[in-house]
Design a protein around this motif. Structure first.
Motif, mmCIF file in Angstrom:
data_model
loop_
_atom_site.group_PDB
_atom_site.id
_atom_site.type_symbol
_atom_site.label_atom_id
_atom_site.label_comp_id
_atom_site.label_asym_id
_atom_site.label_seq_id
_atom_site.Cartn_x
_atom_site.Cartn_y
_atom_site.Cartn_z
ATOM 1 N N GLY A 35 -5.417 20.132 -11.073
ATOM 2 C CA GLY A 35 -4.907 21.464 -10.804
ATOM 3 C C GLY A 35 -3.400 21.537 -10.873
ATOM 4 N N LEU A 36 -2.875 22.711 -10.497
ATOM 5 C CA LEU A 36 -1.438 22.954 -10.468
ATOM 6 C C LEU A 36 -0.989 23.143 -9.025
ATOM 7 C CD1 LEU A 36 -1.105 25.495 -13.425
ATOM 8 C CD2 LEU A 36 -0.654 23.038 -13.478
ATOM 9 N N LEU A 37 0.147 22.563 -8.688
ATOM 10 C CA LEU A 37 0.701 22.652 -7.345
ATOM 11 C C LEU A 37 1.920 23.575 -7.333
ATOM 12 C CD1 LEU A 37 0.679 18.892 -6.231
ATOM 13 C CD2 LEU A 37 -1.139 20.595 -5.975
ATOM 14 N N ALA A 38 2.098 24.271 -6.230
ATOM 15 C CA ALA A 38 3.282 25.095 -6.022
ATOM 16 C C ALA A 38 3.618 25.077 -4.543
ATOM 17 C CB ALA A 38 3.054 26.527 -6.505
ATOM 18 N N ARG A 39 4.879 25.353 -4.224
ATOM 19 C CA ARG A 39 5.326 25.322 -2.831
ATOM 20 C C ARG A 39 5.765 26.705 -2.357
ATOM 21 N NH1 ARG A 39 9.690 23.398 -1.393
ATOM 22 N NH2 ARG A 39 10.785 23.475 -3.384
ATOM 23 N N GLN A 40 5.612 26.904 -1.047
ATOM 24 C CA GLN A 40 6.184 28.043 -0.332
ATOM 25 C C GLN A 40 5.783 29.386 -0.956
ATOM 26 O OE1 GLN A 40 8.052 27.765 2.620
ATOM 27 N NE2 GLN A 40 7.222 25.688 2.463
ATOM 28 N N LEU A 41 4.484 29.673 -0.848
ATOM 29 C CA LEU A 41 3.954 30.911 -1.398
ATOM 30 C C LEU A 41 3.294 31.746 -0.304
ATOM 31 C CD1 LEU A 41 2.293 29.663 -4.704
ATOM 32 C CD2 LEU A 41 4.534 30.724 -4.416
ATOM 33 N N GLU A 246 -1.458 33.406 -9.597
ATOM 34 C CA GLU A 246 -0.464 33.677 -10.632
ATOM 35 C C GLU A 246 0.920 33.190 -10.202
ATOM 36 O OE1 GLU A 246 -0.046 34.839 -13.690
ATOM 37 O OE2 GLU A 246 -2.195 34.783 -14.033
ATOM 38 N N ARG A 247 1.261 33.389 -8.965
ATOM 39 C CA ARG A 247 2.566 32.908 -8.490
ATOM 40 C C ARG A 247 2.633 31.394 -8.534
ATOM 41 N NH1 ARG A 247 3.498 36.946 -3.249
ATOM 42 N NH2 ARG A 247 4.140 38.778 -4.445
ATOM 43 N N ALA A 248 1.541 30.746 -8.156
ATOM 44 C CA ALA A 248 1.510 29.279 -8.212
ATOM 45 C C ALA A 248 1.632 28.799 -9.646
ATOM 46 C CB ALA A 248 0.212 28.766 -7.588
#
Length: 340
Positions: A35-41, A246-248
């Motif tokens: 998967g894809l990781l993102a921070r602070q959402l 989508e933001r991630a």
């Protein structure tokens, strides 16, 4: 380079430790997931809950989303009838306040999803490709709390996550030794990881339990003796999940180049293959540039920030493609008939 004091300025607050813990967790965990990781959402429907790390696992149309465009597509555009066929007037197609139309269109163009054209004195837009609705598999949220001895609002935050159930799974990540007392204080459906940011070792103390994907209850304001809540429908949650995914997809977890300080001491960390990460040799650790760096730091040395390319690092480590859709947009310009 001028001499600096022999020791960095102590102490370092819990927020700073959490920042370094968060970057290290993403750097070590990313190679373990498809998967894809993102921070602070933002991970709420009507409140202000912010999730430390979000993991979006691939759905059946994940590759189609990757090839469409690299940026975050605004949800109002996805909910409109703007597609890759007939060009549309965004002022009519978007169900938003007129003052927001231009900003939303700009964001969708910057993301690579919309392209503009002018016809008969009118500004029109069309999509560069068809949006795949089933690109998201499950969404996992990870709340980081390195020191369980300083839990802050941890219990309330996790109760909100479980009650709302916007995410499919929720995990608590900590560097602390996890006791039975700790486990008893958090919802039993929340998974627990013990993570060592120095070695990258991650122990699964408790697996998360999938959350309900139907309606949810979102706690909002707390008052003595009562808590204001709002019931959230399954449709509202689906919309919020798409916005979150989508933001991630567009953001990722790596610090942007503008977040790096103009300090000659800052170096690219050893984990630059999955980073780059802001490493300060003077402090001897990863730093939070926004909170720790600048003239107020005793070790600060004015100079250019290191040259970093987080997009290339993300592309090398994941399926995300910063150049997605570029060739299609270049070859597709002008191929549509004037049908409106």
């Amino acid at each position: 380079m001028p001499d600096a004091p022999l020791k960095p300025t102590p102490p370092h607050g819990p927020g700073v430790r959490e920042y370094a813990f968060e970057l290290a967790l993403c750097a070590h965990y990313e190679p373990e997931t498809d998967g894809l990781l993102a921070r602070q959402l933002g991970a709420s429907c009507h409140g202000s809950r912010v999730m430390d790390v979000v993991e979006v696992e691939p759905g059946p149309q994940f590759d189609e989303r990757v090839s469409l465009c690299p940026g975050t597509i605004p949800v109002p555009v996805l909910e409109s009838d703007i597609g890759p066929g007939t060009a549309r007037d965004p002022r009519r197609a978007l169900d938003v306040h007129p003052d927001r139309v231009e900003g939303i269109v700009d964001a969708a163009v910057d993301a690579g999803y919309l392209e503009r054209e002018r016809r008969n004195g009118r500004d029109l837009v069309r999509a560069t490709g068809r949006y795949p609705d089933e690109w998201v598999g499950s969404i996992r949220g990870v709340e980081n709390k390195p020191d369980l001895g300083r839990p802050g609002d941890l219990e309330r935050q996790l109760r909100t996550d479980v009650s709302l159930a916007l995410l499919d799974e929720v995990v608590l990540a900590t560097a602390s030794h996890v006791t039975g007392a700790h486990l008893n204080r958090i919802p039993e459906v929340v998974g627990v990881w013990r993570f060592d940011p120095d070695t990258g070792e991650r122990e699964v103390v408790r697996e998360p339990t999938p959350l309900d994907d139907e309606w949810g209850v979102e706690p909002l304001d707390e008052h003595p003796g009562r808590t204001e809540v709002r019931v959230v429908s399954a449709a509202e949650k689906r919309r919020a999940r798409r916005r979150l995914a989508e933001r991630a997809f567009g953001k990722g977890w790596r610090p942007a180049p503008e977040a790096w300080p103009d300090c000659a001491r800052i170096e690219v960390g050893e984990r630059d293959a999955v980073g780059p990460l802001p490493d300060c040799p003077w402090k001897g650790r990863i730093v939070d540039p926004a909170a720790e760096c600048g003239p107020a730091c005793e070790g600060f040395v004015s100079g250019a920030a290191p040259s970093v390319d987080p997009e290339s690092a993300r592309a090398d480590a994941t399926a995300w493609d910063p150049d997605a859709g570029e060739r299609r947009r270049q070859t597709g310009l002008g191929r549509f008939a004037d049908t409106e």
